[in-house]
Design an enzyme around this catalytic site. Structure first.
Site, PDB file in Angstrom:
ATOM      1  N   CYS B  51       0.845  -1.202   0.000  1.00  0.00           N
ATOM      2  CA  CYS B  51       0.000   0.000   0.000  1.00  0.00           C
ATOM      3  C   CYS B  51       0.876   1.246   0.000  1.00  0.00           C
ATOM      4  O   CYS B  51       1.719   1.420   0.875  1.00  0.00           O
ATOM      5  CB  CYS B  51      -0.901  -0.007   1.229  1.00  0.00           C
ATOM      6  SG  CYS B  51      -1.706   1.580   1.539  1.00  0.00           S
ATOM      7  N   CYS B  54       0.531   3.356   3.434  1.00  0.00           N
ATOM      8  CA  CYS B  54       0.950   2.868   4.749  1.00  0.00           C
ATOM      9  C   CYS B  54       2.277   3.528   5.165  1.00  0.00           C
ATOM     10  O   CYS B  54       3.094   3.895   4.319  1.00  0.00           O
ATOM     11  CB  CYS B  54       1.108   1.340   4.725  1.00  0.00           C
ATOM     12  SG  CYS B  54      -0.447   0.445   5.024  1.00  0.00           S
ATOM     13  N   HIS B 114      -4.010   0.394   8.114  1.00  0.00           N
ATOM     14  CA  HIS B 114      -4.563   0.095   6.794  1.00  0.00           C
ATOM     15  C   HIS B 114      -5.973  -0.489   6.874  1.00  0.00           C
ATOM     16  O   HIS B 114      -6.755  -0.386   5.928  1.00  0.00           O
ATOM     17  CB  HIS B 114      -3.632  -0.904   6.091  1.00  0.00           C
ATOM     18  CG  HIS B 114      -3.979  -1.193   4.664  1.00  0.00           C
ATOM     19  ND1 HIS B 114      -3.723  -0.301   3.642  1.00  0.00           N
ATOM     20  CD2 HIS B 114      -4.564  -2.274   4.078  1.00  0.00           C
ATOM     21  CE1 HIS B 114      -4.141  -0.816   2.486  1.00  0.00           C
ATOM     22  NE2 HIS B 114      -4.652  -2.015   2.727  1.00  0.00           N
ATOM     23  N   ASN B 154     -13.528  10.026  -0.875  1.00  0.00           N
ATOM     24  CA  ASN B 154     -14.212   9.002  -1.661  1.00  0.00           C
ATOM     25  C   ASN B 154     -13.984   7.688  -0.949  1.00  0.00           C
ATOM     26  O   ASN B 154     -12.848   7.255  -0.813  1.00  0.00           O
ATOM     27  CB  ASN B 154     -13.640   8.915  -3.079  1.00  0.00           C
ATOM     28  CG  ASN B 154     -13.959  10.144  -3.895  1.00  0.00           C
ATOM     29  OD1 ASN B 154     -15.027  10.740  -3.753  1.00  0.00           O
ATOM     30  ND2 ASN B 154     -13.032  10.548  -4.750  1.00  0.00           N
ATOM     31  N   SER B 162      -9.373   3.975  -5.125  1.00  0.00           N
ATOM     32  CA  SER B 162      -8.575   2.849  -5.605  1.00  0.00           C
ATOM     33  C   SER B 162      -7.701   2.248  -4.511  1.00  0.00           C
ATOM     34  O   SER B 162      -6.986   1.293  -4.747  1.00  0.00           O
ATOM     35  CB  SER B 162      -7.722   3.282  -6.793  1.00  0.00           C
ATOM     36  OG  SER B 162      -6.981   4.434  -6.464  1.00  0.00           O
ATOM     37  N   HIS B 165      -6.931   2.032   2.107  1.00  0.00           N
ATOM     38  CA  HIS B 165      -6.323   2.703   3.266  1.00  0.00           C
ATOM     39  C   HIS B 165      -7.134   3.974   3.557  1.00  0.00           C
ATOM     40  O   HIS B 165      -7.373   4.769   2.655  1.00  0.00           O
ATOM     41  CB  HIS B 165      -4.858   3.059   2.966  1.00  0.00           C
ATOM     42  CG  HIS B 165      -4.100   3.452   4.188  1.00  0.00           C
ATOM     43  ND1 HIS B 165      -3.099   2.683   4.736  1.00  0.00           N
ATOM     44  CD2 HIS B 165      -4.229   4.533   5.002  1.00  0.00           C
ATOM     45  CE1 HIS B 165      -2.646   3.288   5.829  1.00  0.00           C
ATOM     46  NE2 HIS B 165      -3.316   4.411   6.007  1.00  0.00           N
ATOM     47  N   HIS B 167      -8.345   7.336   3.779  1.00  0.00           N
ATOM     48  CA  HIS B 167      -7.759   8.617   3.368  1.00  0.00           C
ATOM     49  C   HIS B 167      -8.795   9.489   2.686  1.00  0.00           C
ATOM     50  O   HIS B 167      -9.822   9.019   2.204  1.00  0.00           O
ATOM     51  CB  HIS B 167      -6.577   8.385   2.429  1.00  0.00           C
ATOM     52  CG  HIS B 167      -6.967   7.946   1.042  1.00  0.00           C
ATOM     53  ND1 HIS B 167      -7.424   6.674   0.755  1.00  0.00           N
ATOM     54  CD2 HIS B 167      -6.983   8.610  -0.140  1.00  0.00           C
ATOM     55  CE1 HIS B 167      -7.688   6.576  -0.540  1.00  0.00           C
ATOM     56  NE2 HIS B 167      -7.449   7.735  -1.106  1.00  0.00           N
ATOM     57  N   GLN B 169      -9.045  13.597   0.484  1.00  0.00           N
ATOM     58  CA  GLN B 169      -8.282  14.469  -0.398  1.00  0.00           C
ATOM     59  C   GLN B 169      -8.639  15.931  -0.149  1.00  0.00           C
ATOM     60  O   GLN B 169      -9.678  16.237   0.438  1.00  0.00           O
ATOM     61  CB  GLN B 169      -8.593  14.147  -1.856  1.00  0.00           C
ATOM     62  CG  GLN B 169      -8.280  12.725  -2.282  1.00  0.00           C
ATOM     63  CD  GLN B 169      -8.381  12.554  -3.799  1.00  0.00           C
ATOM     64  OE1 GLN B 169      -7.853  13.373  -4.550  1.00  0.00           O
ATOM     65  NE2 GLN B 169      -9.056  11.518  -4.237  1.00  0.00           N
TER      66      GLN B 169
HETATM   67  O1  LIG Z   1      -7.680  10.962  -7.192  1.00  0.00           O
HETATM   68  P1  LIG Z   1      -8.318   9.609  -7.149  1.00  0.00           P
HETATM   69  O2  LIG Z   1      -8.762   9.200  -5.785  1.00  0.00           O
HETATM   70  O3  LIG Z   1      -7.501   8.545  -7.798  1.00  0.00           O
HETATM   71  O4  LIG Z   1      -9.619   9.759  -8.067  1.00  0.00           O
HETATM   72  C1  LIG Z   1     -10.933   9.706  -7.635  1.00  0.00           C
HETATM   73  O5  LIG Z   1     -11.349  10.952  -7.078  1.00  0.00           O
HETATM   74  C2  LIG Z   1     -11.283  12.080  -7.955  1.00  0.00           C
HETATM   75  C3  LIG Z   1     -11.856  13.268  -7.237  1.00  0.00           C
HETATM   76  O6  LIG Z   1     -13.206  13.096  -6.872  1.00  0.00           O
HETATM   77  C4  LIG Z   1     -12.018  11.823  -9.278  1.00  0.00           C
HETATM   78  O7  LIG Z   1     -11.730  12.859 -10.183  1.00  0.00           O
HETATM   79  C5  LIG Z   1     -11.610  10.496  -9.913  1.00  0.00           C
HETATM   80  O8  LIG Z   1     -12.443  10.232 -11.039  1.00  0.00           O
HETATM   81  C6  LIG Z   1     -11.776   9.381  -8.859  1.00  0.00           C
HETATM   82  O9  LIG Z   1     -11.387   8.132  -9.405  1.00  0.00           O
END
Ligand SMILES: O=P(O)(O)O[C@H]1O[C@H](CO)[C@@H](O)[C@H](O)[C@H]1O
Ligand SMILES: O=P(O)(O)O[C@H]1O[C@H](CO)[C@@H](O)[C@H](O)[C@H]1O
Lengths: 340, 340
Positions: B51, B54, B114, B154, B162, B165, B167, B169
Site C-alpha cells: 500500500c 501505509c 490500513h 471518496n 482505488s 487505506h 484517506h 483528499q
Molecule cells: O484521485 P483519485 O482518488 O484517484 O480519483 C478519484 O477521485 C477524484 C476526485 O473526486 C475523481 O476525479 C476520480 O475520477 C476518482 O477516481
C-alpha cells in the site's frame, strides 16, 4: 509561459448551461488500480423467451407484448411519474418546498430483435425510431399537463440498464427539469442578444475549426463539445436552427438517423465493446410557448475512460465542486474521428 | 385528493442550491435485475507492504512515507491541479471560454492503520483528522492564488477509490467551483433578506419536526435533508452559525468528530457492509472576503439503494433532466435512525 489548453489545468465554460468543467490534461497518464467494470457478454439470441421486451412475451404487470415487427411503445409498468397524481404543493418558511408532479413514463423498444443495439441496426430502422420519437413527442406534448418531454436511452448495465433488449424511455412531465431549464435560459439570453441561436453560432465555429467534429452529414453534425464533461461525450446538433422533432423535414429525419448510426458505430470501436452511454434529446418544452431560441440537439454521455472496464468516476470533487475530466475534448475527438 | 409527500410523485426544492429533485415514493418496491456491485472483502491487514499510503512505504513518485502514527498529508503525486499553472484565458465569440486554474491537490491519511475506516476509529483519532483539516484549510487558504479549499473523501471502490487505506483528499484552487458557488448565492440571498443564516432557520425546522434527524449532539446535527438526492444522503450541520473550521471552538471540534463517528457507524449498519460514499465539507471560500452568510456543513453522498450490491444510478433522466429518487428522505431517515 502562455496558457496551453492541451497542457495546463483549466476550466471551460459550458455555454449551454452556464456552468464550468475542470480539465486536467496532464493527468491522462495516471496509473489505475481501481474498480474494473464487468464487460457484457456479447452473444445474445435474436429472441429471448425470458425478456419482457421481446415480441409476444409477458411483462411484469401481466400484459402481453404484441408480435411487433418494427418499434413498440408502452407505458412503463413502474413509472417514476403518474398521470393520476393530484396537483398540490407544500411549503414551510420558504425553506421546505415541494410541488406535485404529474407525468407519463413510457418505454420504447427500438427493434423486435433482442440481439441488436442502435449501431447494429439499419439506418432505415433507426429512422422508424426517430418517427416514433416524433409521434410520442407530439402526442404527449398535446396533453395539457405535459410541458416537457424527455426522450432518452440508458445503454449498458454500467448505466443502470437492466435489460439489454434495445430500448429507450420517455419521461414526460408538468415542469421543466433543471438541465433543460438551464439550457433554455442560456439559449434565450443569447438569442435576445444576437438574434441567432446559440448552437447556430457555436456550430459555425466548430465547422470552421474542425477540431472537435466526429461525423457530419448534410443536415447534422456530431461533435465533442468544447465543454464536454464525460471522456467521450458528444452532441448531435442540427445544421438548421429548429426546436423539435416535429419541425424536421423528411430528409432531415433520414439524416438524423444516419448521424446516430455513424456516431454509435464509432463508439463501439473505441474499446471494442458495445459502448455504454446515456443519451437523450433536448428539444422545445411543450408548454404552449414558442421558444424560438431553442436549437434541437442530442447529448451522449458515455462513462468509459481508459478501457472497456475502467470508467470515469464523477465522485467526491465532482459532486461537491464541479465535473472534472482528464483527456481534453480535442484529444477525445481525434480518437473518435480516427475510428470513423 | 390532497398531495401526500409519502405517496405521490413530486419535486422538492433544494434551498441550498436553488435546484430541484424528483421524488417517486410509490416506486420504491420495483423489482431489480440490473448490475450488482462487488462487495469489498472485509479483512485487511493493519499494515500492507504493497500500500502506497501505509507508513514507511514508497509512493508512485518514488518518495517514502514517514513512519507516521496519527495522520499524514502529502501533495498528490497525480494532482488534477498544479501550483505551476500559468495564468491566462482563452475566448472565442463568447461561446468558447476557458480560464487557467492554479491549485494544489493533497492526500490525507486518516490513520496509519490500513484496516480501519472512519467509523472504526476512536473519536479522539477522528478529532486529529479534524485538526489536520483545519490546519490545511488555513495554510492553503493563506496562499494568494487559493480562493477555495475542497476537503473530501471518496470511500469504497464503487466511489472510484482505488486504495482502501483510510484517506481523503483536498483540492484547493483559484476559482470557486460550481456547487459551492450555487450555495454561496442561495445563502447570501437568504441572509440579506432575513439577517439569519439559511441553515440556521432550516435546522430550527428540522429540530422541531424531528422527522429527518439521524444523530445529534450538543453542537452538531446529522440529518437527511428535505431535498436529499441520494437514497441515504445526509448533511452534518453545526448548531451555531459559523463559516469554517477555523471558527470552531475546541468543544465544537470534539463534537464534530463525535458526530462523524456516530453517523458513519450507523451507515455501516444499513446493509451490514462498509458503507461507500463521497463526503465533503462546504465552508467559506478563502478569497479574502467575509462571507457572513455561509453556514458550515458537510455532505455525505452514499450511492447504495437497495442492498450492499444495488446502487442508485444517476443516469439518463437524471443527467438530462434532474436527479430522481425513490424512497423519500423521511423513510431514509427513519431507517437510519432505527440503527442508531
Ligand atoms: O484521485 P483519485 O482518488 O484517484 O480519483 C478519484 O477521485 C477524484 C476526485 O473526486 C475523481 O476525479 C476520480 O475520477 C476518482 O477516481
Ligand atoms: O427505469 P429503469 O431503466 O429501470 O431505471 C434506470 O433509468 C432511470 C432513469 O434514468 C433511473 O432513474 C434509474 O436509476 C436507472 O436504473
Amino acid at each position: 509561459m502562455a496558457l496551453d489548453l492541451a497542457e495546463h489545468p483549466h476550466r471551460r465554460y459550458n455555454a449551454l448551461t452556464g456552468e464550468w468543467v475542470l480539465v486536467s490534461p496532464h493527468r491522462a497518464k495516471r496509473p489505475w488500480q481501481g474498480q474494473q467494470e464487468e464487460v457484457e457478454k456479447e452473444t445474445r439470441p435474436a429472441y429471448d423467451p425470458t425478456c419482457y421486451l421481446c415480441p409476444g412475451n409477458e411483462r411484469a404487470g401481466g400484459e402481453k407484448n404484441p408480435p411487433y415487427s418494427q418499434t413498440f411503445v408502452f407505458n412503463n409498468d413502474f413509472g417514476a411519474l403518474q398521470e393520476s397524481t393530484p396537483t398540490g404543493s407544500f411549503e414551510k418558511s420558504g425553506l421546505l418546498k415541494a410541488e406535485s408532479e404529474r407525468g407519463v413514463c413510457k418505454v420504447i423498444c427500438f427493434s423486435p430483435r433482442h440481439d441488436l443495439t442502435l449501431p447494429d441496426m439499419e439506418v432505415a430502422d433507426i429512422r422508424k425510431v426517430v418517427d416514433l420519437w416524433q409521434h410520442e413527442y407530439e402526442e404527449l406534448g398535446k396533453l395539457d399537463f405535459i410541458n416537457y418531454v424527455q426522450i432518452f436511452e440508458n445503454k449498458g448495465i454500467i448505466m443502470g440498464c437492466s435489460n439489454p433488449h434495445p430500448h429507450g424511455q420517455i419521461w414526460a412531465q408538468s415542469s421543466i427539469p433543471v438541465e433543460p431549464a438551464k439550457e433554455l435560459m442560456q439559449q434565450q439570453n443569447y438569442f435576445e442578444a444576437n438574434n441567432r441561436s446559440l448552437l447556430n453560432d457555436y456550430l459555425a465555429i466548430e465547422l470552421e475549426e474542425k477540431k472537435r467534429i466526429v461525423v457530419e452529414n448534410e443536415h447534422f453534425v456530431a461533435l465533442v463539445p468544447f465543454w464536454a464533461v464525460w471522456p467521450f461525450e458528444t452532441m448531435i446538433v442540427s445544421k438548421r436552427h429548429f426546436g423539435n422533432l416535429s419541425q424536421m423535414s423528411e430528409e432531415e429525419k433520414d439524416a438524423y438517423a444516419d448521424c446516430i448510426k455513424r456516431l454509435t458505430v464509432v463508439y463501439d470501436k473505441v474499446f471494442n465493446v458495445s459502448f455504454p452511454y446515456s443519451a437523450g434529446i433536448h428539444q422545445t418544452p411543450t408548454d404552449g410557448q414558442e421558444h424560438p431560441a431553442w436549437h434541437f440537439h442530442m447529448h451522449f454521455y458515455p462513462p468509459l475512460l481508459r478501457s472497456a472496464t475502467v470508467k470515469k468516476f464523477m465522485v467526491g470533487y465532482e459532486m461537491l465542486g464541479n465535473p472534472q475530466r482528464d483527456i481534453t475534448p480535442e484529444t477525445a475527438a481525434d480518437r473518435l474521428r480516427s475510428l470513423v
